[in-house]
Design an enzyme around this catalytic site. Structure first.
Site, mmCIF file in Angstrom:
data_model
loop_
_atom_site.group_PDB
_atom_site.id
_atom_site.type_symbol
_atom_site.label_atom_id
_atom_site.label_comp_id
_atom_site.label_asym_id
_atom_site.label_seq_id
_atom_site.Cartn_x
_atom_site.Cartn_y
_atom_site.Cartn_z
ATOM 1 N N ARG A 143 35.723 18.511 -27.083
ATOM 2 C CA ARG A 143 37.049 18.396 -26.441
ATOM 3 C C ARG A 143 37.262 19.374 -25.278
ATOM 4 N NH1 ARG A 143 38.867 17.869 -31.848
ATOM 5 N NH2 ARG A 143 39.083 15.662 -32.367
ATOM 6 N N HIS A 153 26.832 9.549 0.605
ATOM 7 C CA HIS A 153 28.289 9.465 0.454
ATOM 8 C C HIS A 153 28.958 9.875 1.775
ATOM 9 C CE1 HIS A 153 32.205 9.730 -1.483
ATOM 10 N NE2 HIS A 153 32.334 10.961 -0.999
ATOM 11 N N HIS A 181 33.865 3.899 0.270
ATOM 12 C CA HIS A 181 33.382 3.488 -1.056
ATOM 13 C C HIS A 181 32.930 2.031 -1.045
ATOM 14 C CE1 HIS A 181 35.510 6.853 -3.564
ATOM 15 N NE2 HIS A 181 34.320 7.206 -3.132
ATOM 16 N N LYS A 197 41.370 22.383 0.626
ATOM 17 C CA LYS A 197 41.371 21.436 -0.509
ATOM 18 C C LYS A 197 42.175 22.010 -1.681
ATOM 19 C CE LYS A 197 38.857 18.451 -3.583
ATOM 20 N NZ LYS A 197 37.646 17.800 -4.048
HETATM 21 P P1 NAD Z 1 23.235 15.255 -4.502
HETATM 22 O O1 NAD Z 1 23.791 16.053 -5.595
HETATM 23 O O2 NAD Z 1 22.434 14.058 -4.847
HETATM 24 O O3 NAD Z 1 22.365 16.200 -3.564
HETATM 25 C C1 NAD Z 1 21.744 15.653 -2.433
HETATM 26 C C2 NAD Z 1 20.279 16.073 -2.345
HETATM 27 O O4 NAD Z 1 20.183 17.420 -1.985
HETATM 28 C C3 NAD Z 1 19.496 15.901 -3.636
HETATM 29 O O5 NAD Z 1 18.309 15.241 -3.341
HETATM 30 C C4 NAD Z 1 19.229 17.332 -4.079
HETATM 31 O O6 NAD Z 1 18.020 17.452 -4.730
HETATM 32 C C5 NAD Z 1 19.183 18.075 -2.777
HETATM 33 N N1 NAD Z 1 19.546 19.480 -2.809
HETATM 34 C C6 NAD Z 1 20.586 20.043 -3.457
HETATM 35 N N2 NAD Z 1 20.680 21.341 -3.125
HETATM 36 C C7 NAD Z 1 19.675 21.610 -2.295
HETATM 37 C C8 NAD Z 1 19.257 22.772 -1.593
HETATM 38 N N3 NAD Z 1 19.939 23.919 -1.673
HETATM 39 N N4 NAD Z 1 18.144 22.696 -0.816
HETATM 40 C C9 NAD Z 1 17.469 21.513 -0.687
HETATM 41 N N5 NAD Z 1 17.833 20.378 -1.294
HETATM 42 C C10 NAD Z 1 18.935 20.424 -2.081
HETATM 43 O O7 NAD Z 1 24.376 14.735 -3.512
HETATM 44 P P2 NAD Z 1 25.690 15.402 -2.906
HETATM 45 O O8 NAD Z 1 25.861 14.765 -1.603
HETATM 46 O O9 NAD Z 1 25.694 16.869 -3.006
HETATM 47 O O10 NAD Z 1 26.837 14.870 -3.895
HETATM 48 C C11 NAD Z 1 27.146 13.505 -3.977
HETATM 49 C C12 NAD Z 1 27.890 13.256 -5.275
HETATM 50 O O11 NAD Z 1 29.107 13.993 -5.251
HETATM 51 C C13 NAD Z 1 28.252 11.805 -5.502
HETATM 52 O O12 NAD Z 1 27.939 11.447 -6.821
HETATM 53 C C14 NAD Z 1 29.762 11.776 -5.295
HETATM 54 O O13 NAD Z 1 30.392 10.784 -6.066
HETATM 55 C C15 NAD Z 1 30.145 13.149 -5.754
HETATM 56 N N6 NAD Z 1 31.410 13.637 -5.196
HETATM 57 C C16 NAD Z 1 32.335 14.112 -6.072
HETATM 58 C C17 NAD Z 1 33.534 14.608 -5.611
HETATM 59 C C18 NAD Z 1 34.513 15.204 -6.592
HETATM 60 O O14 NAD Z 1 35.645 15.531 -6.182
HETATM 61 N N7 NAD Z 1 34.151 15.390 -7.835
HETATM 62 C C19 NAD Z 1 33.809 14.638 -4.230
HETATM 63 C C20 NAD Z 1 32.843 14.138 -3.347
HETATM 64 C C21 NAD Z 1 31.636 13.639 -3.845
HETATM 65 N N1 GLY Z 2 37.262 14.154 -3.234
HETATM 66 C C1 GLY Z 2 38.643 13.820 -3.337
HETATM 67 C C2 GLY Z 2 39.367 14.616 -4.347
HETATM 68 O O1 GLY Z 2 38.842 15.555 -4.908
HETATM 69 O O2 GLY Z 2 40.508 14.318 -4.635
#
Ligand code: NAD
Ligand code: GLY
Length: 365
Positions: A123, A266, A253, A228
């Site tokens: 939880r 993304h 999206h 943010k």
């Molecule tokens: P990711 O986590 O897949 O990372 C992208 C790539 O970068 C991966 O291949 C990873 O291995 C590599 N990587 C990570 N750190 C590294 C470093 N320091 N050096 C070299 N390579 C590195 O992708 P992302 O773009 O970071 O995140 C995308 C995700 O985030 C999606 O699932 C999206 O839905 C989510 N997201 C969530 C929110 C939220 O508010 N929770 C907001 C925006 C996006």
């Molecule tokens: N990435 C949009 C939010 O966190 O609300």
């Protein structure tokens, strides 16, 4: 590199937490000791990050607690419900308890996944986010949205689970490939467009080579976290205002899901979405065309494409109907009503959206 570390305090309904930003920040977050010393901790680390930075991570956590480590493979497909179920079994078998803390180290995929585990395990137990991509530093690690994907859609199963601490160590960005840097810049540009005016100026003065320097990245991450968090503090659960952070995301999206999350990041999808939603803002009579052009020029300057060949307009329209932002079958948009002036929850006629998509981001062939 060690240097100046800045802190952003985020106030939420469940308490406050810090976002610690800076080069070497992982060595400068003393509150980790309290969070990690209570019981065995679950450390979820992305495999690429482990390969590149494993020794640094080990040295930063040495003596702070006892850890069980789960290495998470690269790829959005691992941020899934079945993978989470396996990870819950692993947590139980590893002795993780209600007094334990989860530490998620990686990009947004690792952060969303480890946050989801922390939100649901017994939880809810605390999560420390250690974002290692620019996207995770400027966006996903702050604000408490955590989720996994199911076959029907992305981020459908999730929770609001605010972190206990976020440590954005700029040194991780030294190994980030250019395309991943651009991916994160898209979300930082979004903040600049919807009201972070100092960031807008920074982007207008700079170019890709200048902003990739550690001092500029520090400024971009710090300003994004401040911006943010100020939005999240006013509307933690997206009852209203937080929807401004979805600027570019209704179309973005739809692009991602039409392409089945392959071959587009993304951030790049959000950049296409912002190009379309800037034009919708102009056609809705809300935004000056000259300002929309200033914004799209910035997207291009930072290497983000504002057109993509072969996208199917009907397909995009269909995917928008399944979005979380849709209600009563109608897509909702965050738009701009002037420079740095976002509005949200706007319904736009399908014919207008369709025409904008065809005229702006979709190119033939
Ligand atoms: P990711 O986590 O897949 O990372 C992208 C790539 O970068 C991966 O291949 C990873 O291995 C590599 N990587 C990570 N750190 C590294 C470093 N320091 N050096 C070299 N390579 C590195 O992708 P992302 O773009 O970071 O995140 C995308 C995700 O985030 C999606 O699932 C999206 O839905 C989510 N997201 C969530 C929110 C939220 O508010 N929770 C907001 C925006 C996006
Ligand atoms: N990435 C949009 C939010 O966190 O609300």
């Amino acid at each position: 590199m060690d240097g100046t570390v800045k802190r952003v305090r985020v106030k939420t309904s469940g308490g406050s937490y810090d976002v610690v930003v800076g080069p070497g920040a992982l060595r400068h977050a003393p509150e980790m000791r309290d969070l990690l010393g209570r019981d065995v901790c679950a450390m979820i680390v992305n495999e690429t990050v482990q390969g590149l930075h494993g020794a640094y991570i080990r040295s930063c956590f040495e003596g702070l607690g006892e850890f069980r480590t789960h290495i998470m493979p690269d790829g959005e497909e691992y941020k899934s419900f079945p993978q989470a179920e396996r990870a819950f079994d692993w947590m139980l078998a590893s002795g993780i308890s209600r007094r334990s803390t989860v530490v998620g180290i990686g990009g947004g995929v690792t952060g969303d996944f480890s946050g989801f585990l922390a939100a649901l395990f017994m939880r809810g137990i605390p999560i420390i986010h250690v974002p290692t991509t620019l996207l995770a530093m400027v966006d996903s690690s702050v604000g408490g949205k955590v989720a996994v994907n199911i076959s029907a859609g992305k981020n459908i199963i999730g929770a609001f689970h605010q972190p206990a601490l976020v440590v954005a160590d700029i040194d991780f960005l030294g190994t980030l490939p250019d395309n991943e840097l651009r991916n994160g810049l898209a979300e930082a540009l979004k903040h600049a467009f919807i009201g972070e005016n100092a960031l807008f100026e920074l982007f207008e003065k700079g170019d890709f080579d200048s902003i990739r320097k550690a001092e500029s990245l520090m400024e971009i991450v710090y300003r994004s976290a401040l911006f943010k968090s100020s939005v999240v503090e006013r509307d933690e659960r997206e009852g209203g205002l937080r929807a401004i952070l979805n600027f570019g995301h209704t179309v973005g999206h739809a692009v991602e899901s039409l392409l089945e999350y392959r071959g587009i990041s993304h951030g790049q999808a959000v950049a296409l979405g912002m190009a379309a939603e800037l034009e919708i803002s102009v056609r809705a009579g809300l935004l000056d065309r000259a300002h929309a052009r200033r914004c799209t020029e910035l997207l291009e300057r930072y290497g983000l494409r504002i057109r993509r060949a072969g996208l199917d307009v009907d397909g995009l329209m269909a995917h928008m109907k399944y979005d979380k932002k849709t209600s009563l079958g109608r897509a909702r948009f965050a738009l701009l009503s002037g420079p740095g002036k976002p509005v949200y929850d706007r319904e736009v006629l399908d014919d207008v959206v369709r025409a904008v998509l065809a005229d702006t981001i979709v190119t033939g062939g």
